[in-house]
Design an enzyme around this catalytic site. Structure first.
Site, mmCIF file in Angstrom:
data_model
loop_
_atom_site.group_PDB
_atom_site.id
_atom_site.type_symbol
_atom_site.label_atom_id
_atom_site.label_comp_id
_atom_site.label_asym_id
_atom_site.label_seq_id
_atom_site.Cartn_x
_atom_site.Cartn_y
_atom_site.Cartn_z
ATOM 1 N N GLY A 218 0.996 -3.157 -5.105
ATOM 2 C CA GLY A 218 0.823 -4.624 -5.198
ATOM 3 C C GLY A 218 -0.734 -4.875 -5.690
ATOM 4 O O GLY A 218 -1.059 -5.592 -6.549
ATOM 5 N N ASN B 71 -10.593 -1.855 -4.367
ATOM 6 C CA ASN B 71 -11.657 -1.267 -4.941
ATOM 7 C C ASN B 71 -12.929 -2.283 -4.568
ATOM 8 O O ASN B 71 -12.885 -3.472 -4.978
ATOM 9 C CB ASN B 71 -11.499 -1.087 -6.400
ATOM 10 N N HIS C 29 -5.556 -10.266 1.968
ATOM 11 C CA HIS C 29 -5.335 -8.683 2.541
ATOM 12 C C HIS C 29 -6.414 -7.957 1.854
ATOM 13 O O HIS C 29 -7.290 -7.175 2.606
ATOM 14 C CB HIS C 29 -4.046 -8.178 2.269
ATOM 15 N N GLU C 30 -6.397 -7.827 0.611
ATOM 16 C CA GLU C 30 -7.379 -7.038 -0.253
ATOM 17 C C GLU C 30 -8.932 -7.453 0.173
ATOM 18 O O GLU C 30 -9.970 -6.713 0.234
ATOM 19 C CB GLU C 30 -7.324 -7.196 -1.684
ATOM 20 N N GLU D 159 -5.361 -0.875 6.895
ATOM 21 C CA GLU D 159 -4.148 -1.403 6.457
ATOM 22 C C GLU D 159 -3.598 -2.528 7.693
ATOM 23 O O GLU D 159 -3.256 -3.455 7.178
ATOM 24 C CB GLU D 159 -2.948 -0.500 6.121
HETATM 25 N N1 BES Z 1 -4.970 0.036 0.184
HETATM 26 C C1 BES Z 1 -3.672 -0.535 -0.382
HETATM 27 C C2 BES Z 1 -3.375 -0.140 -1.840
HETATM 28 C C3 BES Z 1 -2.547 1.217 -1.749
HETATM 29 C C4 BES Z 1 -1.232 1.227 -1.274
HETATM 30 C C5 BES Z 1 -3.123 2.449 -2.107
HETATM 31 C C6 BES Z 1 -0.532 2.361 -1.384
HETATM 32 C C7 BES Z 1 -2.164 3.514 -2.191
HETATM 33 C C8 BES Z 1 -0.923 3.456 -1.793
HETATM 34 C C9 BES Z 1 -3.629 -2.058 -0.534
HETATM 35 O O1 BES Z 1 -4.774 -2.643 0.335
HETATM 36 C C10 BES Z 1 -2.402 -2.691 -0.093
HETATM 37 O O2 BES Z 1 -2.328 -2.693 1.223
HETATM 38 N N2 BES Z 1 -1.824 -3.107 -0.927
HETATM 39 C C11 BES Z 1 -0.377 -3.781 -0.714
HETATM 40 C C12 BES Z 1 -0.499 -5.122 -0.692
HETATM 41 C C13 BES Z 1 -0.686 -5.889 0.348
HETATM 42 C C14 BES Z 1 -0.751 -7.366 0.338
HETATM 43 C C15 BES Z 1 0.295 -5.354 1.486
HETATM 44 C C16 BES Z 1 0.536 -3.139 -1.823
HETATM 45 O O3 BES Z 1 -0.158 -2.625 -2.901
HETATM 46 O O4 BES Z 1 1.830 -3.297 -1.640
HETATM 47 ZN ZN ZN Z 2 -4.315 -2.691 2.233
#
Ligand code: BES
Ligand code: ZN
Length: 869
Positions: free
Chosen positions: A274, A278, A310-311, A333
């Protein structure tokens, strides 16, 4: 000279005898030939003298390795690549002295199409296919872009240089410091970026491509920009405004300022997850960042908002302070997820973020953590696939729920102080779970660590049984705890938690009459005789992560305040979801649940209905398997009648912002259950939409597309497919794609499966289409057969654990027979997909469904008979 060695290894962490201090990284992507050239000069500190340097590198060709030692000598290295362990060893003829040296590497690589590492993202402008070069590193993709110490504890500073076509945008974590014409090729420019603070490799990033942007500033002068596809800059406005407010909010909440001069956010056409945090350059899939004034629904806007928040929370949690190893992934997370609700509640109150935390986070955490194949939140992991697999509901949802619980336990003020201490102490460094507990414990003088360790070190959560009894002249409430396991079986390990118990009563509805920590297997408390007479609701506000099983008597007393809505919405939700879980575990009967649902007929809260609808969907799945779909549909239509007429079709002036999503959810449920008037009106509106007489409001589109497809034919499918193909908005494509899966005709569903392979479908969309097909029992069977045939292609197409894990889960987990459980188990033991934990969870879910069916099938049929038409 480079050698490639293939060996079977157990994953090991990198040795710490040599550590990186500073990286200079030059990358020159070629957007026509899909490859790149790179150079990196890494200042390293040799802690123990050695002749061998081991670092991560994958799918790169290291052409040259030199080491410049402090005394000026230049040593030539011999490089061996180890594909299995994703490392390179650079060996020198002599020992490298202790102290600082510079490792100079030249390498080349492919701009891959795996959506990971340094990859190419495809997009189309007026029929012309183009590409951008972008990066997705977390957790282990940086090693595909430049040789590095790709583990979160090797923090270093980074300075990037990008060589890019003159007319392309070039972005990095830090602002640009210079941009000059390439000395030998005037169509290129050389863009140099500022040096980063100490950070981990997985949050470095670059982007080279086309983009437009809009810009703003926070009150402390941080430049915030949103980059969008060309010509669509305004679709970034909502996120830009929110990002500014969010950064200001966190600055103030944590009392630690955002440490970089800029915060960019960019939407990327082809995207694995999603969004990705970075530092200073957050990347998103388009649907998670862009908002279109006409096409975007409130539900989607809310998703965009929570993703942005979140980010941005990660800028502190994860980026400034980073987990020492992936075992503690949940720290960042879970925390970022919690923070998105915290800031959402303050910044966008009309979106009712706190309510959705219960349906989203608590709901999914309970769902996964009741399985025997769940895992503790702190989990040992080593290989990249294992790391990938823990980006799951345990880390995110259970993580956020536990933070919410501790926030509530110690109170906001101590929580803020503790967070501030933690962030300052570990800034630019790494931490572990217990460091957080220590900080919160110090700030609050409460036993945070001993309470929380019971929740993070062991998997699962407790079921609290409550009953009332008279002993002598006094009334007592008896509480006991045991692990709640989905199949209702006993936990042989005798797990115990330190459970924050709260209870309100008819006599004291908003101030708990009991608040205590239950740490033994059972405990009685004496209660006032007045309290003992009326209803008693345990887990006030549903903050605690536990299920409650009331004695028959106590549950009965709760029905009147449910019906009259005397209890607050989250408590009403808690009662029905707890009973629902007990039903699945065989500790209560399905018929009781169907009866209890009637108490909610006049319910007016979206969050409560959204949980009821999830429960209904599961029951509908079971009934579909039993061939009892029709009576169940008729029960559903009756149950929804009141709320349906309360909500109607059209928005009323002054209604709550979330009512649009509420209305859509109920219409969809009633429509799919065959409500004739909903179906007719959906068809009418769909036609007017197609004829451009009246466009369907964004909130209702998904529901209407699904309903017309569910009762439509080939022609309906062709119409939707045409809409899909002509549509450029990712959000609209996503809802049309999901609607395809509602088709009830085998040949259409086959076509959808095939269509998922089309080159006009983006990778993330094809995951969506596959999941959509599997949304009915019929579709699931077709999808599973398709999977078995295409297993190898699919594993290749979706590298990494996430996409393939999702596909396998949607294709298998709603089956409900022992034969299917065995079949899935055997298939994956012969053909592993690299997601062993997910497969185990699917197999366990299938067995649970099967158990449920055997246990309650007959009584359910009998109950539903009265609804048969
Ligand atoms: N750090 C994650 C991105 C990520 C997810 C990297 C899985 C590698 C594998 C990012 O902060 C994240 O949590 N993204 C979520 C969205 C969030 C609103 C829950 C995502 O990608 O679904
Ligand atoms: Zn995250």
């Amino acid at each position: 000279m480079t050698e490639f060695l293939k060996e079977k290894t157990v994953f090991q962490r990198l040795p710490e005898n040599v550590i990186p201090v500073h990286y200079e990284i030059m990358l020159e992507p070629n957007l026509e030939d899909f490859n790149f050239a790179g150079e990196t000069n890494i200042t390293i500190k040799v802690v123990e003298s050695t002749s061998k340097i081991i670092l991560n590198s994958l799918d790169l060709l290291i052409d040259e390795a030199k080491l410049e030692v402090e005394d000026g000598r230049v040593l030539i290295g011999n490089t061996t690549m180890y594909n299995e362990s994703e490392t390179a060893a650079i060996v020198f003829d002599t020992l490298i002295p202790k102290g600082n040296s510079i490792l100079r590497l030249k390498f080349t690589g492919t701009l891959n199409s795996r959506l990971n590492g340094f990859y190419r993202a495809k997009y189309t402008i007026e029929g012309e296919v183009r590409h951008a070069a972008c990066t997705q590193f977390e957790p282990t993709g940086a090693r595909r872009c430049f040789p590095c110490w790709d583990e979160p504890n090797f923090k270093a500073t980074f300075q990037f240089v990008l060589v890019v076509p003159k007319d392309k945008v070039a972005l990095n974590n830090m602002p640009e410091v210079s941009s000059i014409e390439h000395p030998t090729n005037s169509s290129l420019r050389v863009v140099k970026f500022d040096t980063t603070p100490m950070m981990s490799t997985y949050i470095t990033a670059v982007y080279v491509g086309e983009a437009d942007f809009i810009e703003s500033k926070t009150n402390s002068g941080v430049v915030v920009r949103v980059f969008t596809p060309k010509g669509e800059a305004e679709t970034g406005r909502f996120s830009l405004d929110l990002a500014v407010k969010t950064l200001e909010f966190f600055d103030d909440y944590f009392k630690v300022p955002y440490p970089l001069p800029k915060a960019d956010m960019i939407a990327i056409s082809e995207y694995y997850g999603g969004a990705m945090e970075n530092w200073g350059l957050v990347t998103f899939r388009e649907t998670a960042l862009l908002v279109d004034p006409v096409k975007t629904s409130v539900a989607r806007k809310k998703r965009v908002a929570s993703t942005v928040m979140h980010e941005l929370a990660h800028m502190w949690f994860g980026n400034l302070v980073t987990m020492e190893w992936w075992t503690d992934l949940w720290l960042k997370e879970g925390f970022a997820t919690f923070c998105s609700y915290l800031s959402g509640d303050k910044l966008l109150p009309s979106y009712e973020f706190i309510n959705s935390m219960f349906s989203d986070c608590y709901g999914s955490a309970f769902h996964l953590d009741c399985l025997r194949s769940s895992h503790p939140i702190e989990v040992p992991v080593s290989s990249p696939n294992e790391i990938d697999e823990i980006f799951d509901e345990i880390s995110y949802s259970k993580g956020s729920v536990l933070i919410n619980m501790i926030h509530n336990f110690i109170g906001d003020e101590f929580f803020r102080n503790g967070m501030n201490m933690y962030l300052r102490k570990f800034a630019y460094k790494n931490s572990k779970t217990e460091d957080l507990w220590e900080a919160l414990g110090e700030a609050s003088s409460l036993p945070v660590k001993s309470v929380m360790s019971t929740w993070t070190r062991q998997m699962g959560f407790p079921l609290i049984s409550v009953s009332i009894k008279q002993v002598g002249g006094v009334q007592k409430l008896e509480f006991s705890q045991e692990r709640f396991i989905a199949d209702g079986s006993k936990d042989e390990n005798g797990l115990r938690w330190m459970v924050p118990i709260t209870a309100v009563s008819e006599k004291s509805q908003t101030v708990p009459f009991a608040t205590f920590l239950l740490d033994r297997s059972s405990e009685d408390i004496i209660i006032d005789s007045k309290v003992a007479e009326g209803w008693i609701k345990v887990n006030y506000g549903q903050l605690g992560f536990y299920r409650v099983k009331y004695s028959e008597e106590l549950l009965k007393r709760l029905v009147p305040p449910l019906k009259s809505m005397t209890l607050p919405p989250l408590d009403r939700l808690g009662i029905v979801t707890d009973v629902d879980a007990l039903v699945q575990a065989g500790k209560s009967s399905t018929v009781d649940l169907l009866e209890l649902f009637w108490a909610y007929q006049s319910e007016d809260s979206y969050v409560v209905w959204s949980s009821i609808c999830s429960g209904l969907s599961r029951l509908q799945n079971i009934c579909e398997i039993m061939g009892y779909k029709k009576p169940m549909d008729s029960y559903t239509r009756k149950l929804l009648q009141k709320v349906l007429s309360m909500l109607g079709w059209n928005a009323v002036e002054g209604e709550k912002v979330t009512t649009g999503s509420f209305r859509a959810r109920i219409l969809l449920h009633a429509g799919l259950a065959g409500d004739k008037s909903v179906l007719e009106e959906s068809r009418r509106r769909f036609k007017r939409h197609l004829d451009c007489v009246e466009l369907i409001p964004a909130d209702l589109r998904a529901a209407i597309y699904c309903i017309v497809m569910a009762f439509g034919d080939k022609e309906t499918f062709e119409t939707l497919k045409k809409l899909f193909n002509e549509e450029s908005s990712s959000e609209e494509r996503q809802r049309i794609g999901s609607a395809f899966g509602q088709a009830r005709d085998e040949s259409i569903l086959h076509e959808v499966l095939e269509f998922s392979e089309s080159e006009h479908v983006r990778k993330q969309e094809s995951v969506l289409l596959l999941g959509a097909v599997a949304s009915s029992q019929l579709g699931q069977q077709l999808a599973w057969n398709y999977y078995k045939e295409k297993h190898e292609d699919l594993v290749r197409k979706f590298p990494g654990a996430w996409h393939i894990g999702n596909v396998i889960q949607s294709f298998t987990s709603s089956f409900a027979s022992e034969e299917r459980a065995k079949e899935v188990e055997e298939f994956f033991s012969k053909h592993p997909a690299g997601v062993e934990m997910t497969v185990k969870q699917c197999v366990e879910s299938i067995r649970l469904n099967a158990g449920w069916l055997t246990r309650d099938g007959e009584s359910l049929k009998k109950y539903l008979d009265k609804y048969a038409e």
